[in-house]
Design a protein around this motif. Sequence first.
Motif, short mmCIF file in Angstrom:
data_model
loop_
_atom_site.label_atom_id
_atom_site.label_comp_id
_atom_site.label_asym_id
_atom_site.label_seq_id
_atom_site.Cartn_x
_atom_site.Cartn_y
_atom_site.Cartn_z
N ILE A 98 -10.68 -23.53 25.69
CA ILE A 98 -10.76 -24.07 27.05
C ILE A 98 -12.16 -24.58 27.33
CG2 ILE A 98 -8.96 -22.45 27.79
CD1 ILE A 98 -11.16 -21.03 29.45
N ASN A 99 -12.33 -25.22 28.47
CA ASN A 99 -13.63 -25.76 28.86
C ASN A 99 -14.67 -24.65 28.99
OD1 ASN A 99 -12.81 -28.63 29.47
ND2 ASN A 99 -11.45 -27.54 30.86
N ALA A 222 -9.72 -13.49 27.63
CA ALA A 222 -9.70 -14.18 26.35
C ALA A 222 -8.37 -13.98 25.63
CB ALA A 222 -10.85 -13.69 25.47
N LEU A 223 -7.74 -12.83 25.85
CA LEU A 223 -6.46 -12.55 25.21
C LEU A 223 -5.39 -13.51 25.71
CD1 LEU A 223 -6.46 -8.64 25.35
CD2 LEU A 223 -7.48 -10.13 23.63
N ASN A 224 -5.42 -13.84 26.99
CA ASN A 224 -4.46 -14.79 27.54
C ASN A 224 -4.61 -16.17 26.91
OD1 ASN A 224 -3.57 -12.79 29.35
ND2 ASN A 224 -5.08 -13.39 30.90
N GLN A 225 -5.87 -16.55 26.65
CA GLN A 225 -6.12 -17.85 26.03
C GLN A 225 -5.56 -17.90 24.62
OE1 GLN A 225 -10.34 -18.80 26.51
NE2 GLN A 225 -10.30 -17.78 28.50
N ILE A 226 -5.71 -16.82 23.88
CA ILE A 226 -5.15 -16.76 22.52
C ILE A 226 -3.64 -16.92 22.58
CG2 ILE A 226 -4.82 -15.34 20.46
CD1 ILE A 226 -7.50 -14.00 21.12
N ASP A 227 -3.00 -16.21 23.51
CA ASP A 227 -1.55 -16.28 23.66
C ASP A 227 -1.07 -17.72 23.81
OD1 ASP A 227 -0.81 -13.59 23.47
OD2 ASP A 227 -1.22 -13.21 25.59
N VAL A 228 -1.72 -18.47 24.68
CA VAL A 228 -1.28 -19.83 24.97
C VAL A 228 -1.59 -20.79 23.82
CG1 VAL A 228 -1.50 -21.78 26.55
CG2 VAL A 228 -1.50 -19.45 27.45
N PHE A 229 -2.78 -20.69 23.25
CA PHE A 229 -3.15 -21.62 22.17
C PHE A 229 -2.32 -21.38 20.92
CE2 PHE A 229 -6.55 -22.79 24.90
CZ PHE A 229 -7.06 -23.99 24.43
N LYS A 230 -1.89 -20.14 20.70
CA LYS A 230 -1.05 -19.85 19.54
C LYS A 230 0.31 -20.53 19.63
CE LYS A 230 -0.47 -15.66 18.11
NZ LYS A 230 -0.40 -15.91 16.63
N LYS A 231 0.72 -20.92 20.80
CA LYS A 231 2.00 -21.61 20.95
C LYS A 231 1.92 -23.05 20.45
CE LYS A 231 3.38 -18.85 24.97
NZ LYS A 231 3.66 -18.87 26.43
N SER A 232 0.70 -23.60 20.40
CA SER A 232 0.53 -24.99 19.99
C SER A 232 -0.15 -25.15 18.63
CB SER A 232 -0.30 -25.75 21.04
OG SER A 232 0.34 -25.73 22.30
#
Length: 292
Positions: A98-99, A222-232
Motif C-alpha cells: 500500500i501507499n 499489516a496482517l490485513n494487508q497480507i490477507d488482501v494482497f495474497k488474493k491477487s
Amino acid sequence: MIKNFKVFKKTRNSILSAISSITGKKRFDSGSIDEFEERLLLSDIGVELVDSIIEKLNKSVSSEINIQEFLKNTFKEFLSDVEFEQTYDSKIIMVSGINGTGKTTSCAKLSNYYKNKGKKVCLIAADTFRAAAQEQIQYWANRNDIKCFMKTNSKDPSSVIFEGLSSDLSRDSDITIIDTAGRLHTSSNLMSELSKMERVIYKFENSYDSWISLDSTTGQNALNQIDVFKKSLNINGIILNKMDGSSKGGVVIPIMKFYQIPIKFLGVGEKDLDILEFNLDNYIDELFNEES
C-alpha cells in the motif's frame, strides 16, 4: 557499514517493560500477570503467543524463573513449526504494497544490497502513478551506478514491466527488481492490476519473488494487508520497514506463524545501506538484549 539488529530499541523497550513488571515478584498474582500481559500485547507479538506465554506462566511453580529466558524459549517454541530458510535464486523480484510503506526506497536498498554482493542488478520503474516515483528510483540508480529501465510516457505498469524484462538491461542482469505503485488494498481494480502484472512476469520466468512491503509501525494492520494482497499475488516474501522507529516490531512473530511467509529483509532507516537480511535467532536475541 550496514546497521545490525541493535536498532530495534522501541520494540525491545516494549518487551523489557513487560519483563520488568513481574521481575522480582515473590509470586505471580493476577494483578501482576494482567499487567505483564497488557504490556506484552503492546509490542504486537500477537494474542496467540501472549496467550501461550500467560498459560505457561500460570503453570510455573516458581516466580524465580528467569523471565527473559522463559520468554525467549517460548518465542522460539511458538515458531518451531515455521520454515525460515532464505533462498535467493529468483532472477525477478517485484515489490508491492500500500501507499507509504517504503516500496521505492526498499527497491533502491535491495538493488544496492545485491550489487554489493557482486550481482548485476537492473531496476524497472513500474510505478506509473506517482509522479516522483520514477525520479526517485532513477536518483538511487544513478547514485549507486545501477541500471534502470524507465518509460515516462506510459501509464500502463504491465506494459512497462513487459518492455523492461524484454530489454537488454534486464536480460544482461542477474537480478531485476520491479518497483510498483502503492495501492489501497480496498481497491479491487488496482489489486486486479497486480494480477495482470504477475501474468506478464510469468511470460519470462516460471517463478519469481513477489514481496510485499509492510510498515511495521502499523502493527496488526499489516496482517490485513497480507490477507488482501495474497488474493491477487503469490506473495512469498516480506520486507518489513521502519523497524528502527517502531514499538510494534513484534508483528514479525504472527506474520511468520500464521502466514508461513518468510521475512526477507528489515528496513531500518532511510539510507541505501539501512537494510538487514532477516535472521530469526538474531532478531529474538536482540529483543531481549538489555545491553543493546
